[in-house]
Design a protein around this motif. Structure first.
Motif, PDB file in Angstrom:
ATOM      1  N   ILE A 287       1.055  -1.461  -0.038  1.00  0.00           N
ATOM      2  CA  ILE A 287      -0.308  -0.665   0.094  1.00  0.00           C
ATOM      3  C   ILE A 287       1.102   1.380   0.195  1.00  0.00           C
ATOM      4  O   ILE A 287       1.473   1.927   0.898  1.00  0.00           O
ATOM      5  CB  ILE A 287      -1.233   0.182   1.049  1.00  0.00           C
ATOM      6  N   LEU A 288       0.702   1.628  -0.768  1.00  0.00           N
ATOM      7  CA  LEU A 288       1.451   3.842  -0.821  1.00  0.00           C
ATOM      8  C   LEU A 288       0.618   4.481  -0.707  1.00  0.00           C
ATOM      9  O   LEU A 288      -0.394   4.740  -0.211  1.00  0.00           O
ATOM     10  CB  LEU A 288       1.399   3.651  -2.443  1.00  0.00           C
ATOM     11  N   ALA A 289       1.250   4.877   1.408  1.00  0.00           N
ATOM     12  CA  ALA A 289       0.565   5.636   1.870  1.00  0.00           C
ATOM     13  C   ALA A 289       0.395   7.040   1.436  1.00  0.00           C
ATOM     14  O   ALA A 289       1.851   7.604   0.750  1.00  0.00           O
ATOM     15  CB  ALA A 289       0.866   5.124   3.242  1.00  0.00           C
ATOM     16  N   LEU A 290      -0.515   8.223   2.213  1.00  0.00           N
ATOM     17  CA  LEU A 290      -0.484   9.344   2.101  1.00  0.00           C
ATOM     18  C   LEU A 290       0.991  10.074   2.801  1.00  0.00           C
ATOM     19  O   LEU A 290       1.530  11.058   1.873  1.00  0.00           O
ATOM     20  CB  LEU A 290      -1.001   9.855   3.069  1.00  0.00           C
ATOM     21  N   ASP A 291       1.883   9.389   3.224  1.00  0.00           N
ATOM     22  CA  ASP A 291       3.100   9.894   3.325  1.00  0.00           C
ATOM     23  C   ASP A 291       4.242   9.987   3.002  1.00  0.00           C
ATOM     24  O   ASP A 291       5.411  10.092   2.416  1.00  0.00           O
ATOM     25  CB  ASP A 291       3.273   9.544   4.834  1.00  0.00           C
ATOM     26  N   GLY A 292       3.454   9.277   1.265  1.00  0.00           N
ATOM     27  CA  GLY A 292       4.682   8.879   0.559  1.00  0.00           C
ATOM     28  C   GLY A 292       5.720   7.191   0.354  1.00  0.00           C
ATOM     29  O   GLY A 292       5.988   6.445   0.033  1.00  0.00           O
ATOM     30  N   LYS A 293       4.919   6.405   2.104  1.00  0.00           N
ATOM     31  CA  LYS A 293       5.624   5.482   1.657  1.00  0.00           C
ATOM     32  C   LYS A 293       5.115   4.077   1.347  1.00  0.00           C
ATOM     33  O   LYS A 293       3.777   4.180   1.818  1.00  0.00           O
ATOM     34  CB  LYS A 293       6.522   5.242   3.316  1.00  0.00           C
ATOM     35  N   ALA A 310      -6.219  -3.196  -1.897  1.00  0.00           N
ATOM     36  CA  ALA A 310      -6.337  -2.340  -0.685  1.00  0.00           C
ATOM     37  C   ALA A 310      -5.905  -1.116  -1.206  1.00  0.00           C
ATOM     38  O   ALA A 310      -4.872  -1.064  -1.752  1.00  0.00           O
ATOM     39  CB  ALA A 310      -4.704  -3.094   0.055  1.00  0.00           C
ATOM     40  N   ILE A 311      -6.254  -0.184  -0.652  1.00  0.00           N
ATOM     41  CA  ILE A 311      -6.014   1.446  -0.519  1.00  0.00           C
ATOM     42  C   ILE A 311      -5.460   1.696   0.418  1.00  0.00           C
ATOM     43  O   ILE A 311      -5.607   2.959   0.290  1.00  0.00           O
ATOM     44  CB  ILE A 311      -7.615   1.831  -1.550  1.00  0.00           C
ATOM     45  N   GLY A 319      -4.434   5.761   1.585  1.00  0.00           N
ATOM     46  CA  GLY A 319      -3.783   5.858   0.444  1.00  0.00           C
ATOM     47  C   GLY A 319      -3.579   6.564  -0.405  1.00  0.00           C
ATOM     48  O   GLY A 319      -4.345   7.609  -0.554  1.00  0.00           O
ATOM     49  N   GLU A 320      -2.207   6.882  -0.999  1.00  0.00           N
ATOM     50  CA  GLU A 320      -1.737   8.015  -2.518  1.00  0.00           C
ATOM     51  C   GLU A 320      -3.146   8.344  -2.909  1.00  0.00           C
ATOM     52  O   GLU A 320      -3.428   8.987  -4.257  1.00  0.00           O
ATOM     53  CB  GLU A 320      -0.496   8.025  -2.229  1.00  0.00           C
ATOM     54  N   SER A 321      -3.959   6.772  -3.948  1.00  0.00           N
ATOM     55  CA  SER A 321      -4.080   6.077  -4.775  1.00  0.00           C
ATOM     56  C   SER A 321      -5.480   7.208  -4.926  1.00  0.00           C
ATOM     57  O   SER A 321      -6.164   7.145  -5.814  1.00  0.00           O
ATOM     58  CB  SER A 321      -4.037   5.353  -4.940  1.00  0.00           C
TER      59      SER A 321
END
Length: 547
Positions: A287-293, A310-311, A319-321
């Motif tokens: 999962i690419l999270a909102l903190d960029g990790k 999963a988002i 998630g960033e998506s």
């Protein structure tokens, strides 16, 4: 947890000052760690007005300004490109410490012209991260006005929240306790429902585990997202939060105001027409999270999924998506309840401590799902416009705490406080408890109250620990004598003088057989002599022979 005095007063009708609030919090059991008061930090700075600004004779990028200040007219050299006659700005006198530069001003020539102070930018005062020049203030401000008053700066109170009081992670919870302590009156914090205009087109599903037992949400279409208004940006900045956009800022505001974490999804970026709270796959999900990790969600971690997988990390981070941007026109607002233990474990295993995770791990009020969603709806409609759908709610939140049998006399029995039943009932009612003649029911946000001793603690805390009677403990008579063990008795020193007077001293040169026989070999080895004291070299003291 941080908050400002004006924020507190939105929920507490009081005239108390910041020091009075801090004192009341301390007496009510809230441990204040730090109070940052800009009025004290920036006391040397004040409003000034540039009367004249001319080119510096020896520098192309400097101007020599004649400035009206609270100390009279001063000549100040300034390099800001916006320094001009008629500008109202901020003045720092000689001797002032400029926090953004880390220097103390001294009177010295600048290219041959002495500067008698400084005109300041917002970053130099540390009230903004960036600035293009000196501050430009409204002309209506009088010369000499303090910078705290001119900029609307106020004290920020920072205090430690104990793990058993997650309701203190919202300003409303602090206001409630201070109102019960007599500092003011709690204002109405109820939220009227916003009627939906159409059925919610996004379905919400749960996997049936304890990871997410309840989930509420609604779609708002036709929103115009963008920068938040100044009041919202300033409020978030006062507690150390960066403004992102109006939709995200609303969720952050409610998290600090009501201790109710929320999340917003750009509905146009969702795959499929559903959201599902479930556990991650056993093989792991990235999962690419909102903190960029990027984080790996295992089968022990709660995730939010759509048709693509999963988002987001449930109760921890989105998630960033599917994040909201200024181009978002349809937003789905999530208000869910996530298991505290699983959320805490997720934060530890992934190394994430977000504001949402911090609150869910301590236990969010399970009855705040719908009120939090309704409050977010109202703020979004106010700031971004749009049209809301009906609320969709699935699952069941944990049950509220049950009643506790409580005899009011137990307060005196356990604490010694002489408080009447009426006062006891009033304190508990002000704290949100349901008061009945023979039992007390804790509110949904006080799951830490489990027995009558906890109720007594609440009464004593609000009445004030200073009211506890200072009664000396009863004296206990000293024992008549000590009791020794067998080993201690053998090793105790003799009571009678040694050697006993009845024992004749051996004549000089007497053989060992002429010495009196003692009852132990140790005593025999330590027989008295004129040149040494009667002490044995072993652990046992000598004993006289029996007669």
């Amino acid at each position: 947890m941080k908050f400002t005095l004006s924020w507190l007063k939105e929920h507490l009708d009081t005239t108390a000052t910041a020091p009075e609030v801090v004192d009341a919090m301390t007496m009510a059991g809230l441990e204040v760690e730090h109070v940052e008061d800009p009025a004290t930090k920036l006391a040397a700075f004040s409003v000034a007005k540039i009367v004249e600004a001319v080119q510096h004779p020896n520098a192309d990028r400097l101007r020599v300004c004649q400035v009206d200040t609270r100390d009279g007219r001063k000549e100040i050299v300034c390099g800001a490109p916006n320094a001009r006659a008629g500008l109202t700005t901020i003045y720092a006198p000689i001797g002032a410490y400029v926090p953004g530069l880390g220097v103390t001003l001294v009177e010295k020539p600048v290219r041959g012209v002495v500067s008698n102070g400084m005109l300041c930018s917002a970053s130099e005062l540390e009230v903004a991260t960036e600035s293009d020049g000196i501050m430009e203030l409204p002309d209506t401000l009088a010369v000499g006005t303090s910078v705290a008053e001119a900029l609307g700066l106020e004290a920020v109170i920072d205090f430690e929240v104990t793990p058993n009081r997650p309701d203190w992670l919202g300003v409303v919870g602090i206001a409630r306790d201070l109102a019960a302590a007599g500092l003011g009156k709690l204002k109405d914090v109820s939220v009227a429902p916003v009627p939906g205009k159409f059925p919610c087109p996004i379905d919400v599903k749960l996997d049936g585990t304890d990871a997410c037992p309840a989930f509420a949400g609604r779609l708002i279409k036709g929103v115009k997202n963008g920068p938040s208004p100044a009041w919202l940006q300033q409020r978030l900045a006062s507690v150390g939060l960066r403004s992102i956009n109006a939709l995200v800022d609303v969720t952050n505001l409610i998290s600090y105001d009501r201790a109710r974490p929320l999340h917003v999804y750009d509905a146009a970026k969702l795959s499929g027409d559903f959201l599902k709270a479930r556990l991650g796959h056993a093989t792991g999900e990235a999962i690419l999270a909102l903190d960029g990790k990027t984080y790996e969600a295992t089968s022990e971690i709660c995730v939010i999924a759509d048709g693509s997988g999963a988002i987001g990390l449930g109760g921890v981070m989105g998630g960033e998506s599917t994040g909201c941007s200024e181009t978002t026109t349809e937003v789905f607002v999530e208000s869910a309840y996530f298991d505290p233990i699983r959320t805490a474990q997720t934060g530890r295993s992934l190394g994430i401590t977000s504001d949402a995770q911090y609150r869910f791990a301590r236990g969010v009020d399970p009855e705040s799902l719908k009120p939090g969603l309704e409050l977010a709806t109202r703020l979004i409609l106010e700031l971004c416009g749009g049209e809301p759908s009906e609320v969709v709610f699935v699952g069941e939140a944990p049950a509220a705490p049950g009643p506790i049998a409580f005899d009011r006399s137990y307060v005196r029995q356990l604490s010694g406080l002489e408080i009447g039943p009426e006062r006891i009932d009033q304190i508990l009612a002000d704290l949100g408890f349901t008061v009945e003649p023979t039992q007390i029911t804790p509110p949904s946000w006080r799951r830490d109250v489990e027995g009558k001793a906890d109720l007594v603690e609440e009464v004593a805390r609000i009445e004030g620990y200073g009211a506890l009677p200072a009664t000396a403990l009863p004296e206990i008579a000293k024992p008549a004598g000590g009791v020794l063990t067998v080993r201690q008795g053998r090793c105790a020193p003799p009571v009678a003088p040694w050697p006993p007077a009845a024992m004749p001293r051996p004549s000089p040169g007497a053989s060992p057989s002429a010495r009196p026989q003692c009852c132990s070999a140790a005593a025999s080895r330590s027989w008295w002599s004129p040149t040494r004291s009667p002490r044995t070299s072993t652990a046992c003291a000598p004993r006289p022979c029996p007669t």
